[in-house]
Design a protein around this motif. Structure first.
Motif, mmCIF file in Angstrom:
data_model
loop_
_atom_site.group_PDB
_atom_site.id
_atom_site.type_symbol
_atom_site.label_atom_id
_atom_site.label_comp_id
_atom_site.label_asym_id
_atom_site.label_seq_id
_atom_site.Cartn_x
_atom_site.Cartn_y
_atom_site.Cartn_z
ATOM 1 N N ALA A 49 36.670 46.314 31.518
ATOM 2 C CA ALA A 49 36.461 45.813 32.882
ATOM 3 C C ALA A 49 37.898 45.800 33.585
ATOM 4 O O ALA A 49 38.938 45.649 33.016
ATOM 5 C CB ALA A 49 35.832 44.493 32.685
ATOM 6 N N LYS A 50 37.889 45.748 34.906
ATOM 7 C CA LYS A 50 38.932 45.259 35.768
ATOM 8 C C LYS A 50 39.146 44.038 36.034
ATOM 9 O O LYS A 50 37.998 43.406 36.335
ATOM 10 C CB LYS A 50 38.733 46.118 36.819
ATOM 11 C CG LYS A 50 39.717 46.095 37.919
ATOM 12 C CD LYS A 50 41.098 46.811 37.655
ATOM 13 C CE LYS A 50 42.185 46.636 38.740
ATOM 14 N NZ LYS A 50 43.499 47.278 38.170
ATOM 15 N N LEU A 51 40.274 43.236 35.929
ATOM 16 C CA LEU A 51 40.484 41.948 35.963
ATOM 17 C C LEU A 51 41.065 41.690 37.198
ATOM 18 O O LEU A 51 42.172 42.349 37.550
ATOM 19 C CB LEU A 51 41.242 41.405 34.710
ATOM 20 C CG LEU A 51 40.598 41.628 33.227
ATOM 21 C CD1 LEU A 51 41.156 40.993 32.115
ATOM 22 C CD2 LEU A 51 38.937 41.254 33.192
ATOM 23 N N ASP A 52 40.583 40.770 37.818
ATOM 24 C CA ASP A 52 41.547 40.037 38.947
ATOM 25 C C ASP A 52 41.936 38.614 38.303
ATOM 26 O O ASP A 52 41.307 37.654 38.202
ATOM 27 C CB ASP A 52 40.509 39.757 40.125
ATOM 28 C CG ASP A 52 41.249 39.198 41.270
ATOM 29 O OD1 ASP A 52 42.161 38.290 40.995
ATOM 30 O OD2 ASP A 52 40.769 39.500 42.450
ATOM 31 N N LYS A 53 43.199 38.519 38.048
ATOM 32 C CA LYS A 53 43.799 37.385 37.487
ATOM 33 C C LYS A 53 44.007 36.124 38.287
ATOM 34 O O LYS A 53 43.865 35.244 37.615
ATOM 35 C CB LYS A 53 45.018 37.658 36.608
ATOM 36 C CG LYS A 53 45.197 38.815 35.602
ATOM 37 C CD LYS A 53 46.477 38.994 35.083
ATOM 38 C CE LYS A 53 47.372 39.758 35.966
ATOM 39 N NZ LYS A 53 48.586 40.069 35.239
ATOM 40 N N GLU A 54 43.947 36.374 39.511
ATOM 41 C CA GLU A 54 44.191 35.211 40.229
ATOM 42 C C GLU A 54 42.731 34.622 40.626
ATOM 43 O O GLU A 54 42.756 33.195 40.573
ATOM 44 C CB GLU A 54 44.407 35.585 41.791
ATOM 45 C CG GLU A 54 46.238 36.089 41.704
ATOM 46 C CD GLU A 54 46.550 36.348 43.243
ATOM 47 O OE1 GLU A 54 45.687 36.159 44.304
ATOM 48 O OE2 GLU A 54 47.693 36.969 43.524
ATOM 49 N N LYS A 55 41.852 35.169 40.864
ATOM 50 C CA LYS A 55 40.397 34.698 40.748
ATOM 51 C C LYS A 55 39.759 34.580 39.674
ATOM 52 O O LYS A 55 38.706 33.955 39.403
ATOM 53 C CB LYS A 55 39.543 35.607 41.666
ATOM 54 C CG LYS A 55 40.100 35.766 43.157
ATOM 55 C CD LYS A 55 39.258 36.725 44.031
ATOM 56 C CE LYS A 55 39.744 36.861 45.464
ATOM 57 N NZ LYS A 55 38.901 37.992 46.251
ATOM 58 N N GLN A 56 40.218 35.062 38.404
ATOM 59 C CA GLN A 56 39.824 35.015 37.064
ATOM 60 C C GLN A 56 38.107 35.594 37.055
ATOM 61 O O GLN A 56 37.190 35.156 36.540
ATOM 62 C CB GLN A 56 39.883 33.755 36.304
ATOM 63 C CG GLN A 56 41.446 33.308 36.202
ATOM 64 C CD GLN A 56 41.237 32.639 35.057
ATOM 65 O OE1 GLN A 56 40.233 31.714 34.389
ATOM 66 N NE2 GLN A 56 42.448 32.161 34.130
#
Length: 518
Positions: free
Chosen positions: A373-380
């Protein structure tokens, strides 16, 4: 005062300070270290440039050891000493754990500094050059940069940096280091600290850096591991993805690879990995062209890809920081995943999104497809395009971290609309004396196939039933010999072929033109 302020800020920063660590790796510093190790200039009055670090050359070894000790001693928090066993010299620097910590874990980063040019037919260890810029000036440079950066921080576990001597002499340096770590708490009878630098069973993980700079084809690094050390290689892979470092990581799990110092640690049961440009640098492999320079006079700084060295340095830096900060904390929480998906979907592949909660780097993988999966660390949040099979699917989304995994399961039924994946009429044009094959492939299981052949006036010429492929029922075929239903050969011209298939009780039809020639 500035140093103290910076130090205080770093200690109070969040557990995941990886981005800040990455920015501290300086390519110019790595170039400087490799150049200095290659030239190996003495600090005596003659200032002789030895251009070798052969373990047989005492003066060259003295100069290399002095340089490494001087670089490590720039940090007042590193306790620097030397281990000398039978003339084989290791430089050891300890970053002590917090005074309040009761941990008995030790983490080790090592790289050998000695060289040879044995692939040259006339190499003499006492009089010939062995610049060793890549093997292993790059590994030592990375070690020095990591030590300098991490010495700004405090951890709950001891961290030891070891510049190994005698690696090219049957791994004598690592043998000596391990022997002392098992049998004693001091080096050469000189106490390093009030605490022993290692005792039996305390070494939790070893990361060995060996020859990481010759690859101009891709940013590939190979991680050599065994079964007991696979969690370290997993930590490296997760860090590479989490921080978007951009390396291609080839994980090689093989208990018998003995090309570097990791094997010495394996032999006594310590988890260890080696990062290297290739475990077989003498031959081409995927994303790697054979290195003609290592162990030769031509292993010089101009052959080194310092962008690659910088990325490997960054990878080890953030990985060891995370292992020291979070992985072995007793209050560490498992990563949490929210996985929402309707029980019935009609598209394939399906777009899956969700949220996660974690205090440390993870990798989210879908099983059985193994899609990452592609992660968006800011939005989790995470997102992935996951392929499904027709009918019922049991999907597992797994949050991987170095020491384990946490997973969530969902069942989903794919009620997919039929798609023509391939329709082939061959040969076309066709001579009247030959046969034509009709081949169709769909995304779903086909239960029947029929081909109706019409002339240009719309008159039905021939009706042909198809047969299923013996292995894959999504593929059907049939053939036409260019004859009518009465066995008469058709004349030359254009014919319209109506190809129909039955899927889940529904009929789907497609038209193709066929030219018959004489």
């Amino acid at each position: 005062m500035i140093i103290l302020s910076s130090f205080y800020f770093l200690l109070t920063a969040s557990a995941d300070r990886g981005e800040e660590l990455l920015s501290q790796v300086q390519k110019d510093t790595l170039v400087s270290h490799v150049t200095s190790l290659q030239e190996n200039v003495s600090y005596n009055l003659a200032k002789e440039a030895y251009n070798t670090r052969s373990a047989h050359h005492r003066d060259a070894t003295d100069t290399a050891v002095n340089y490494i000790k001087r670089m490590l001693s720039r940090s007042e928090r590193l306790l620097v000493t030397e281990q000398n066993v039978g003339g084989t010299r290791n430089v050891i620097a300890i970053l002590p754990k917090k005074e309040t910590s009761t941990s008995d874990r030790v983490f080790t980063i090592c790289a050998h500094y000695d060289t040879h040019a044995g692939r040259e037919p006339d190499w003499n260890p006492l009089s010939s050059k062995a610049p060793g810029a890549n093997k292993n000036g790059t590994g030592v440079a990375a070690l020095l940069e990591i030590a300098n950066i991490l010495s700004q921080y405090e951890y709950d576990h001891d961290l030891i940096f070891v510049a190994l001597g005698g690696e090219e002499l049957d791994f004598q340096g690592s043998h000596n280091f391990i022997q002392d770590s098992i049998n004693s708490g001091d080096t050469n009878n000189n106490k390093l600290t009030d605490r022993h630098f290692a005792t039996s069973g305390r070494i939790t993980a070893v990361i060995n850096l060996d020859m990481i700079g010759f690859n101009w084809k891709s940013d590939l690094v190979e991680v050599i591991t065994n079964r007991d050390s696979s969690w370290i290689s997993r930590a490296l892979t997760i860090s590479n993805s989490w921080y978007e470092i951009g390396l291609k990581i080839r994980r090689t799990q093989d208990e018998f690879i003995d090309i570097s110092s990791h094997k010495t640690f394996w032999d006594v049961g310590y988890p260890a990995v080696t990062l290297i440009e290739s475990s077989t640098p003498w031959r081409d492999s995927q994303n790697y062209d054979a290195n003609p320079y290592y162990h030769t006079f031509r292993d010089t700084v101009d052959k080194v890809n310092f962008s690659l060295v910088s990325k490997v340095t960054q990878l080890v830096l953030v990985t060891i920081d995370n292992l020291l900060t979070t992985m072995f904390q007793p209050d560490r929480q498992l990563p949490q995943i929210v996985f929402e998906l309707p029980s019935l979907v009609k598209q394939n592949p399906v777009q899956v999104t969700g949220t996660y909660k974690t205090d440390y780097p993870i990798e989210i993988v879908f099983h059985p497809s193994e899609v990452v999966a592609k992660l968006d660390k800011e939005k989790q949040t995470y997102a992935a395009t996951v392929p499904l099979s027709p009918g019922a699917n049991n999907l597992i989304v797994i949050a991987l971290f170095p020491l384990g995994a946490n997973s969530v399961r969902r069942s989903v039924v794919l009620d997919e609309a039929f798609i023509w994946k391939d329709v082939n009429v061959y040969p076309n044009p066709v001579r009247a004396s030959n046969q034509t094959e009709f081949r169709v492939e769909g995304n779903l299981e086909i239960t029947d196939m029929r081909v109706n052949v019409f002339d240009v006036k719309g008159s039905l010429i021939k009706r042909i039933d198809g047969v299923s492929d013996r292995i894959d029922s999504r593929i059907w075929r049939t053939w036409w010999n260019q004859q009518t239903a009465y066995g008469l050969a058709v004349s030359a011209g254009i014919y319209i072929c109506q190809i129909s298939v039955e899927v889940k009780g529904e009929t789907y039809t497609i038209l193709r033109k066929l030219a018959v020639v004489r």
